[in-house]
Design a protein around this motif. Structure first.
Motif, short mmCIF file in Angstrom:
data_model
loop_
_atom_site.label_atom_id
_atom_site.label_comp_id
_atom_site.label_asym_id
_atom_site.label_seq_id
_atom_site.Cartn_x
_atom_site.Cartn_y
_atom_site.Cartn_z
N ALA A 74 -14.78 4.51 12.33
CA ALA A 74 -13.73 3.69 11.69
C ALA A 74 -14.24 3.14 10.37
O ALA A 74 -13.51 3.11 9.37
CB ALA A 74 -13.32 2.56 12.63
N GLU A 75 -15.51 2.74 10.34
CA GLU A 75 -16.10 2.25 9.09
C GLU A 75 -16.09 3.33 8.02
O GLU A 75 -15.86 3.07 6.84
CB GLU A 75 -17.52 1.75 9.32
N ARG A 76 -16.35 4.56 8.45
CA ARG A 76 -16.34 5.67 7.51
C ARG A 76 -14.95 5.86 6.91
O ARG A 76 -14.79 6.11 5.72
CB ARG A 76 -16.78 6.93 8.26
N LEU A 77 -13.94 5.73 7.78
CA LEU A 77 -12.56 5.86 7.30
C LEU A 77 -12.23 4.76 6.29
O LEU A 77 -11.60 5.02 5.25
CB LEU A 77 -11.58 5.80 8.47
N VAL A 78 -12.64 3.54 6.60
CA VAL A 78 -12.38 2.42 5.69
C VAL A 78 -13.07 2.66 4.35
O VAL A 78 -12.46 2.49 3.27
CB VAL A 78 -12.87 1.09 6.31
N ALA A 79 -14.33 3.12 4.39
CA ALA A 79 -15.07 3.37 3.15
C ALA A 79 -14.36 4.44 2.32
O ALA A 79 -14.22 4.32 1.10
CB ALA A 79 -16.50 3.81 3.47
N LEU A 80 -13.87 5.47 3.02
CA LEU A 80 -13.21 6.57 2.31
C LEU A 80 -11.92 6.09 1.64
O LEU A 80 -11.67 6.38 0.46
CB LEU A 80 -12.92 7.71 3.29
N VAL A 81 -11.12 5.34 2.39
CA VAL A 81 -9.85 4.87 1.82
C VAL A 81 -10.13 3.90 0.66
O VAL A 81 -9.47 3.97 -0.38
CB VAL A 81 -8.98 4.22 2.92
N ASN A 82 -11.13 3.02 0.82
CA ASN A 82 -11.47 2.11 -0.29
C ASN A 82 -11.89 2.88 -1.53
O ASN A 82 -11.46 2.56 -2.64
CB ASN A 82 -12.61 1.17 0.13
N ASP A 83 -12.73 3.90 -1.34
CA ASP A 83 -13.18 4.68 -2.51
C ASP A 83 -12.02 5.45 -3.13
O ASP A 83 -11.94 5.58 -4.35
CB ASP A 83 -14.30 5.64 -2.11
N LEU A 84 -11.11 5.95 -2.30
CA LEU A 84 -9.94 6.67 -2.85
C LEU A 84 -9.09 5.73 -3.69
O LEU A 84 -8.61 6.09 -4.76
CB LEU A 84 -9.10 7.27 -1.72
N LEU A 85 -8.92 4.49 -3.21
CA LEU A 85 -8.12 3.52 -3.96
C LEU A 85 -8.83 3.14 -5.26
O LEU A 85 -8.20 3.08 -6.32
CB LEU A 85 -7.87 2.26 -3.12
N ASP A 86 -10.14 2.94 -5.19
CA ASP A 86 -10.92 2.64 -6.40
C ASP A 86 -10.79 3.77 -7.40
O ASP A 86 -10.59 3.55 -8.59
CB ASP A 86 -12.41 2.50 -6.04
N LEU A 87 -10.91 4.99 -6.89
CA LEU A 87 -10.86 6.15 -7.77
C LEU A 87 -9.51 6.26 -8.45
O LEU A 87 -9.42 6.47 -9.66
CB LEU A 87 -11.15 7.43 -6.96
N SER A 88 -8.44 6.07 -7.68
CA SER A 88 -7.12 6.23 -8.29
C SER A 88 -6.89 5.11 -9.31
O SER A 88 -6.23 5.30 -10.33
CB SER A 88 -6.02 6.28 -7.23
N ARG A 89 -7.48 3.95 -9.06
CA ARG A 89 -7.35 2.85 -10.01
C ARG A 89 -8.08 3.15 -11.32
O ARG A 89 -7.53 2.98 -12.40
CB ARG A 89 -7.92 1.57 -9.39
N VAL A 90 -9.31 3.63 -11.22
CA VAL A 90 -10.06 3.87 -12.46
C VAL A 90 -9.58 5.13 -13.18
O VAL A 90 -9.79 5.28 -14.37
CB VAL A 90 -11.60 3.93 -12.25
N GLU A 91 -8.93 6.02 -12.43
CA GLU A 91 -8.42 7.25 -13.06
C GLU A 91 -7.12 7.00 -13.80
O GLU A 91 -6.76 7.76 -14.69
CB GLU A 91 -8.12 8.30 -11.98
N SER A 92 -6.39 5.95 -13.37
CA SER A 92 -5.06 5.76 -13.91
C SER A 92 -5.10 5.11 -15.29
O SER A 92 -5.57 3.98 -15.43
CB SER A 92 -4.26 4.88 -12.95
N PRO A 93 -4.61 5.82 -16.30
CA PRO A 93 -4.65 5.23 -17.64
C PRO A 93 -3.65 4.09 -17.80
O PRO A 93 -3.70 3.35 -18.79
CB PRO A 93 -4.29 6.41 -18.55
N ASP A 94 -2.74 3.92 -16.83
CA ASP A 94 -1.73 2.86 -16.94
C ASP A 94 -2.30 1.49 -16.60
O ASP A 94 -1.70 0.46 -16.92
CB ASP A 94 -0.56 3.11 -15.99
#
Ligand code: ADP
Ligand code: MG
Length: 297
Positions: A74-94
């Motif tokens: 479950a911790e692995r899933l949380v880490a993955l979702v957090n990193d995906l959200l971080d990534l989409s945030r830093v990728e988004s030029p908006d």
């Protein structure tokens, strides 16, 4: 030149679909990777829960062991979702950077303090080697903290006990600054170096997973570096260690120049309460680095 007189004109339009195809493949690979990374821990959780319900829960020792595995997954899933959200945030030029004057030495001290207990529990020394009187960089504090945390996290993960991790700041003669994280760890083979900043790329998948890695840390780092108009390079020797160095060019110490260097904010974005907005727009800044709109057909 037009068509020769007396013959109908023929217009041939070539579309460059190779680039579109490539982007589509990158997108598909990403979706496949995400699905796979999500499915593995989920399958594991489901398997252990079913075995528990089938009767394993009646043995307290087995029950506890299985629950610990479920918790880990479950911790692995949380880490993955957090990193995906971080990534989409830093990728988004908006999403604009919230730039302000950042003292890299204070950031290094703070991250050092946060991660020292973990380093020590793994038998590592975490050291700071800071240039005195370092001028500030014009950056997004939260993102620069994430950048440094990701680099130090890797350095700790990929350095065996007895080793050393160093966070270093330097003022360059060129007027720029560098922020480096050096370790005495396992190192990275030359052939993998060009790929480690790709999403989900790992030198050793099993080892990364076992250490709780998502394979997204350096992709997030790369985007944060790019959005700041900085660069990053890696020097590494297998068995001897790795050094990741972020270069902040001289222009980034100056608010106006920093805004010019960043293709961050579209021209139409409403004023935000960020420092970037508070300092007033720099003429031409919004468009700098943004490719011209491509006509759709
Ligand atoms: N300091 C380091 N020492 C050795 N290998 C590293 C280091 N930092 C990153 N790597 C390699 O780069 C890969 C990608 O890093 P990252 O994107 O942070 O993913 P991970 O979740 O695996 O840490 C890692 O899996 C590892 O193989
Ligand atoms: Mg990592």
């Amino acid at each position: 030149a037009g068509p020769p007189a007396g013959r109908p004109g023929v217009v041939v339009v070539f579309h460059d679909i190779t680039e579109l195809r490539r982007l589509e493949r990158v997108r598909k690979d990403f979706v496949t990777n995400v699905s796979h990374e999500l499915r593995t821990p989920l399958t594991s959780v489901k398997g252990f829960v079913e075995t528990l319900l089938d009767g394993a829960m009646n043995d307290p020792v087995t029950c506890r062991r299985f629950l610990e595995i479920i918790n880990q997954q479950a911790e692995r899933l949380v880490a993955l979702v957090n990193d995906l959200l971080d990534l989409s945030r830093v990728e988004s030029p908006d999403i604009p950077l919230r730039r302000q004057a950042i003292n890299l030495n204070s950031l290094a001290q703070e991250v050092g303090l946060t991660l020292t207990p973990r380093a020590e529990s793994q038998g590592l020394r975490l050291e700071l080697d800071l240039e005195p009187n370092l001028p500030p960089v014009w950056g997004d504090e939260e993102l620069l903290r994430r950048l440094l945390l990701n680099l130090v996290d890797n350095a700790i993960k990929y350095t065996p006990a007895g080793g050393r991790v160093t966070i270093r700041t330097r003022a360059e003669r060129s007027g720029g600054l560098t922020l480096a994280v050096a370790d005495t760890g396992v190192g990275i083979p030359k052939r993998d170096l060009p790929r480690i900043f790709e999403r989900f790329y790992r030198v050793d998948k099993a080892r990364s997973r076992q250490l709780g890695g998502t394979g997204l840390g350096l992709a997030i780092v790369r985007h944060i570096v790019e959005r700041h108009g900085a660069t990053i390079d890696v020097q590494s020797e297998v068995g001897a260690g790795s050094t990741f160095t972020v270069h902040f060019p001289a222009g980034l110490l100056d608010p106006a120049a920093a805004a010019m260097a960043t293709p961050a904010v579209p021209a139409t974005l409403p004023a935000s309460p960020s420092t970037e907005a508070a300092t007033g727009p720099v003429p031409g800044a919004a468009r700098a680095g943004t490719p011209p709109a491509v006509a759709q057909d």
